[in-house]
Design a protein around this motif. Sequence first.
Motif, PDB file in Angstrom:
ATOM      1  N   ALA A 108     -54.124  13.903 -14.259  1.00  0.00           N
ATOM      2  CA  ALA A 108     -54.722  14.114 -13.734  1.00  0.00           C
ATOM      3  C   ALA A 108     -53.690  13.880 -12.185  1.00  0.00           C
ATOM      4  CB  ALA A 108     -56.268  13.586 -13.112  1.00  0.00           C
ATOM      5  N   THR A 109     -53.189  12.384 -12.227  1.00  0.00           N
ATOM      6  CA  THR A 109     -52.426  12.091 -11.235  1.00  0.00           C
ATOM      7  C   THR A 109     -51.004  11.521 -11.519  1.00  0.00           C
ATOM      8  OG1 THR A 109     -53.891   9.907 -11.255  1.00  0.00           O
ATOM      9  CG2 THR A 109     -54.591  12.077 -10.198  1.00  0.00           C
ATOM     10  N   THR A 110     -50.381  11.395 -10.759  1.00  0.00           N
ATOM     11  CA  THR A 110     -48.503  10.954 -10.675  1.00  0.00           C
ATOM     12  C   THR A 110     -49.637   9.212 -11.176  1.00  0.00           C
ATOM     13  OG1 THR A 110     -47.199  10.104 -10.120  1.00  0.00           O
ATOM     14  CG2 THR A 110     -48.418  10.644  -8.233  1.00  0.00           C
ATOM     15  N   GLU A 111     -50.283   8.363 -10.419  1.00  0.00           N
ATOM     16  CA  GLU A 111     -50.485   7.395 -10.080  1.00  0.00           C
ATOM     17  C   GLU A 111     -51.574   7.099 -11.853  1.00  0.00           C
ATOM     18  OE1 GLU A 111     -51.597   9.527  -8.140  1.00  0.00           O
ATOM     19  OE2 GLU A 111     -50.586   8.629  -6.270  1.00  0.00           O
ATOM     20  N   GLU A 112     -52.055   7.651 -12.378  1.00  0.00           N
ATOM     21  CA  GLU A 112     -53.330   7.757 -13.655  1.00  0.00           C
ATOM     22  C   GLU A 112     -51.872   7.701 -14.614  1.00  0.00           C
ATOM     23  OE1 GLU A 112     -56.030   9.939 -15.896  1.00  0.00           O
ATOM     24  OE2 GLU A 112     -57.025   9.374 -14.117  1.00  0.00           O
ATOM     25  N   ALA A 113     -51.542   7.947 -14.695  1.00  0.00           N
ATOM     26  CA  ALA A 113     -49.883   8.289 -15.709  1.00  0.00           C
ATOM     27  C   ALA A 113     -48.927   7.368 -15.314  1.00  0.00           C
ATOM     28  CB  ALA A 113     -49.167   9.386 -15.441  1.00  0.00           C
ATOM     29  N   GLU A 114     -48.097   7.163 -14.188  1.00  0.00           N
ATOM     30  CA  GLU A 114     -47.805   5.569 -14.102  1.00  0.00           C
ATOM     31  C   GLU A 114     -48.320   4.490 -14.607  1.00  0.00           C
ATOM     32  OE1 GLU A 114     -44.934   5.604 -13.407  1.00  0.00           O
ATOM     33  OE2 GLU A 114     -44.089   2.713 -12.946  1.00  0.00           O
ATOM     34  N   GLU A 115     -49.860   4.453 -14.816  1.00  0.00           N
ATOM     35  CA  GLU A 115     -51.092   3.321 -14.980  1.00  0.00           C
ATOM     36  C   GLU A 115     -50.309   3.741 -16.723  1.00  0.00           C
ATOM     37  OE1 GLU A 115     -55.181   1.999 -14.504  1.00  0.00           O
ATOM     38  OE2 GLU A 115     -54.145   2.949 -12.798  1.00  0.00           O
ATOM     39  N   GLU A 116     -50.671   4.628 -17.280  1.00  0.00           N
ATOM     40  CA  GLU A 116     -50.954   4.753 -18.556  1.00  0.00           C
ATOM     41  C   GLU A 116     -49.596   4.033 -18.820  1.00  0.00           C
ATOM     42  OE1 GLU A 116     -52.994   5.352 -21.103  1.00  0.00           O
ATOM     43  OE2 GLU A 116     -51.900   6.186 -22.462  1.00  0.00           O
ATOM     44  N   THR A 117     -48.020   5.037 -18.211  1.00  0.00           N
ATOM     45  CA  THR A 117     -47.096   4.172 -18.970  1.00  0.00           C
ATOM     46  C   THR A 117     -46.687   2.937 -18.712  1.00  0.00           C
ATOM     47  OG1 THR A 117     -46.188   6.416 -18.510  1.00  0.00           O
ATOM     48  CG2 THR A 117     -44.365   4.483 -18.549  1.00  0.00           C
ATOM     49  N   LEU A 118     -47.166   2.429 -17.825  1.00  0.00           N
ATOM     50  CA  LEU A 118     -46.857   0.179 -17.907  1.00  0.00           C
ATOM     51  C   LEU A 118     -47.749   0.007 -18.746  1.00  0.00           C
ATOM     52  CD1 LEU A 118     -46.261   0.318 -14.209  1.00  0.00           C
ATOM     53  CD2 LEU A 118     -45.155   0.003 -15.900  1.00  0.00           C
ATOM     54  N   GLN A 119     -49.176   0.194 -18.533  1.00  0.00           N
ATOM     55  CA  GLN A 119     -50.031  -0.177 -19.787  1.00  0.00           C
ATOM     56  C   GLN A 119     -49.772  -0.459 -21.603  1.00  0.00           C
ATOM     57  OE1 GLN A 119     -54.885   0.738 -21.103  1.00  0.00           O
ATOM     58  NE2 GLN A 119     -53.432   2.491 -21.600  1.00  0.00           N
ATOM     59  N   MET A 120     -48.925   0.901 -21.582  1.00  0.00           N
ATOM     60  CA  MET A 120     -48.252   1.158 -23.408  1.00  0.00           C
ATOM     61  C   MET A 120     -47.412  -0.036 -23.285  1.00  0.00           C
ATOM     62  SD  MET A 120     -50.435   2.734 -23.811  1.00  0.00           S
ATOM     63  CE  MET A 120     -50.510   2.765 -25.796  1.00  0.00           C
ATOM     64  N   LEU A 121     -46.016   0.299 -21.731  1.00  0.00           N
ATOM     65  CA  LEU A 121     -45.301  -1.229 -22.009  1.00  0.00           C
ATOM     66  C   LEU A 121     -46.016  -2.487 -22.429  1.00  0.00           C
ATOM     67  CD1 LEU A 121     -41.925  -0.648 -22.307  1.00  0.00           C
ATOM     68  CD2 LEU A 121     -43.000  -2.143 -19.815  1.00  0.00           C
ATOM     69  N   ASP A 122     -46.916  -2.479 -21.604  1.00  0.00           N
ATOM     70  CA  ASP A 122     -47.786  -3.732 -21.765  1.00  0.00           C
ATOM     71  C   ASP A 122     -48.800  -3.985 -23.147  1.00  0.00           C
ATOM     72  OD1 ASP A 122     -48.843  -6.205 -20.662  1.00  0.00           O
ATOM     73  OD2 ASP A 122     -50.789  -5.591 -20.329  1.00  0.00           O
ATOM     74  N   ILE A 123     -48.783  -2.536 -23.365  1.00  0.00           N
ATOM     75  CA  ILE A 123     -49.462  -3.024 -25.472  1.00  0.00           C
ATOM     76  C   ILE A 123     -48.100  -3.465 -26.102  1.00  0.00           C
ATOM     77  CG2 ILE A 123     -50.251  -1.661 -27.731  1.00  0.00           C
ATOM     78  CD1 ILE A 123     -52.466  -0.454 -25.125  1.00  0.00           C
ATOM     79  N   TYR A 124     -46.658  -2.997 -26.012  1.00  0.00           N
ATOM     80  CA  TYR A 124     -45.859  -2.534 -26.680  1.00  0.00           C
ATOM     81  C   TYR A 124     -45.433  -4.659 -26.808  1.00  0.00           C
ATOM     82  CZ  TYR A 124     -45.357   2.274 -27.866  1.00  0.00           C
ATOM     83  OH  TYR A 124     -45.427   3.259 -27.893  1.00  0.00           O
ATOM     84  N   THR A 125     -45.717  -5.263 -25.556  1.00  0.00           N
ATOM     85  CA  THR A 125     -44.511  -6.798 -24.882  1.00  0.00           C
ATOM     86  C   THR A 125     -45.304  -7.108 -26.061  1.00  0.00           C
ATOM     87  OG1 THR A 125     -44.037  -5.266 -23.149  1.00  0.00           O
ATOM     88  CG2 THR A 125     -43.924  -8.258 -23.477  1.00  0.00           C
ATOM     89  N   ASP A 126     -47.066  -7.223 -25.977  1.00  0.00           N
ATOM     90  CA  ASP A 126     -47.934  -8.284 -26.541  1.00  0.00           C
ATOM     91  C   ASP A 126     -48.158  -7.985 -27.748  1.00  0.00           C
ATOM     92  OD1 ASP A 126     -50.413  -9.926 -26.442  1.00  0.00           O
ATOM     93  OD2 ASP A 126     -51.020  -7.906 -27.198  1.00  0.00           O
ATOM     94  N   PHE A 127     -47.681  -6.919 -28.297  1.00  0.00           N
ATOM     95  CA  PHE A 127     -47.276  -6.706 -29.778  1.00  0.00           C
ATOM     96  C   PHE A 127     -46.542  -7.590 -30.314  1.00  0.00           C
ATOM     97  CE2 PHE A 127     -44.870  -4.465 -32.530  1.00  0.00           C
ATOM     98  CZ  PHE A 127     -45.229  -4.161 -34.455  1.00  0.00           C
ATOM     99  N   ALA A 128     -45.158  -7.220 -29.825  1.00  0.00           N
ATOM    100  CA  ALA A 128     -44.108  -7.707 -30.223  1.00  0.00           C
ATOM    101  C   ALA A 128     -43.913  -8.959 -29.958  1.00  0.00           C
ATOM    102  CB  ALA A 128     -43.062  -7.089 -29.236  1.00  0.00           C
ATOM    103  N   ARG A 129     -44.860  -9.503 -28.862  1.00  0.00           N
ATOM    104  CA  ARG A 129     -44.483 -11.152 -28.794  1.00  0.00           C
ATOM    105  C   ARG A 129     -45.597 -11.854 -29.874  1.00  0.00           C
ATOM    106  NH1 ARG A 129     -44.493 -11.958 -22.478  1.00  0.00           N
ATOM    107  NH2 ARG A 129     -42.384 -11.570 -22.041  1.00  0.00           N
TER     108      ARG A 129
END
Length: 478
Positions: free
Chosen positions: A165-186
């Motif tokens: 619904a909001t740009t903030e939420e979308a950005e938060e999701e984008t960064l959350q998934m990046l964080d998940i990838y980072t965690d997975f990779a490491r």
Amino acid sequence: MDEKKLTPKSVNYSEWYNQLVQRAEMADYAPVRGCMVVRPYGWALWENIQDALNSRFKATGHVNAAFPLFIPMSFLEKEKEHVEGFSPELAVVTIGGGSELEEPLIVRPTSETIIGYMYSKWIQSYRDLPLLINQWGNVVRWEMRTRLFLRTLEFYWQEGHTAHATTEEAEEETLQMLDIYTDFARNEAAVPVIPGRKSETEKFAGAVRSYTIEAMMGDKKALQAGTSHNLGQNFAKAFDINFLDEKNTRQYCWTTSWGLSTRFIGAIIMTHGDDQGLVLPPRLAPIQLVIIPIYRNDDERELVLPVVERIKGELEGIRLEVDDRIEVTPGFKFNHWELRGVPLRMEIGPKDVAKNSVALARRDIPGRDGKSFVPQDGIKQRINGLLETIQANMLEKATKFRDEHIFEPQDYQGFKDVIENDGWCFVWWHPDSENEAKIKEETKATLRCIPLEQPGGQGKCIYSGEETNIKAYFAKAY
RNA sequence: CGGGGUGUAGCGCAGUCGGCCAGCGCGCCGCGUUUGGGACGCGGAGGUCGGCGGUUCAAGUCCGCCCACCCCGACCA
């Protein structure tokens, strides 16, 4: 030429990689140029990757679904940058069931468009948001030059698509998934990636902002190992994904997409592999432990095999295989499983039976240094401990290698010297697409990412000399 | 799409100036001896020499065209 040995990494890195992928039975060439067959051993690794990611996706509220392979050509054309980015590499179907189609279908290169179309049907109200769907599938991009896992015409991946619904939420999701990838990779793959933002030129076609995890391969080249995109309202506007908010006002959604592909298998191979073959991280390895019984005659065989069976029975929960083939020698088996990157090897022979011990050999430490003789008592605990140690050691080793090859040159000549030797540069950067293009032309290095973690302070841009507070990584990339 | 290269047994290759039955290593199958770092002996199976056309008494070999793949560039996850 010794055909038993892999071409060493130092002699020819890409030869080493190609031979390894095929000999370790990860993948093979398909009859169509640029296509690969992922063989059972490679697919087993992929399945473990899927499990590790799925559990993270689901823990953060995402669900899996499946969208079609075929997309009407017109869909792609609705988002200007998207169509420009993907048109050159599309596979197009014009005939179906023997007759010309009214509208050509594209084989999906990515699914933003068709998922956007469906989302516009499914989303009416703010109560429908966020919509958090992932799919595992295959996509086709008609690339010029291909390499097993790293770039194939068809590849397997997961692509997550969310609407907010909001740009903030979308950005938060984008960064959350990046964080998940980072965690997975490491933590799963022991691949120490650097999360960061892509430059304007490097970002996904149609995105507002793209984020990436960048990994350093054994030849010091960079590999984009996963991406997460904030699509803003670009696709929402193109596909009319809108909703009524609490105040009964019609709003466009804010969408994201994020993906990680079979390319990541290439990252694992090139991060950890050595001249003996693959080195797989225990947490993802299809086989964590191989047991090799050793005997010289039937009497010894009778002695050894029951012990092997007993120990195998004690190791429930550990992915293990007993290599009891009689047609090859133990030495052959050692090499066989080292090539395949199995993290731990256990040898059980007459001497071990007599001493109530086993021999353990670590894949991450080749030779005698990685070998130890341990009691059979408490073997499960010991193996689990060793697998964890190996996992940690692999991450540490890869991190050390990466950090040893990242430099911070102070001027452009120094920058060129580093790139010339295939190192990475971490430098002050004043964002400028034209300068970025010039650097690429002059050095073949591309801007890998602007890391999320910034050192702070100010400096002069490595290229333009302008004052900036941004530091960025540059490197040659796959 | 530009530059380079290669197509001969499952894989890796040799095959001279065109010549007689197309070979070698690995792998594969059988038997026996072996087995703590890629074992050995003996006996076997396996070929549309990338395709099409041409030259010739004779083509894996010479000529032409085509196809495929690999490597290096440009493009990309």
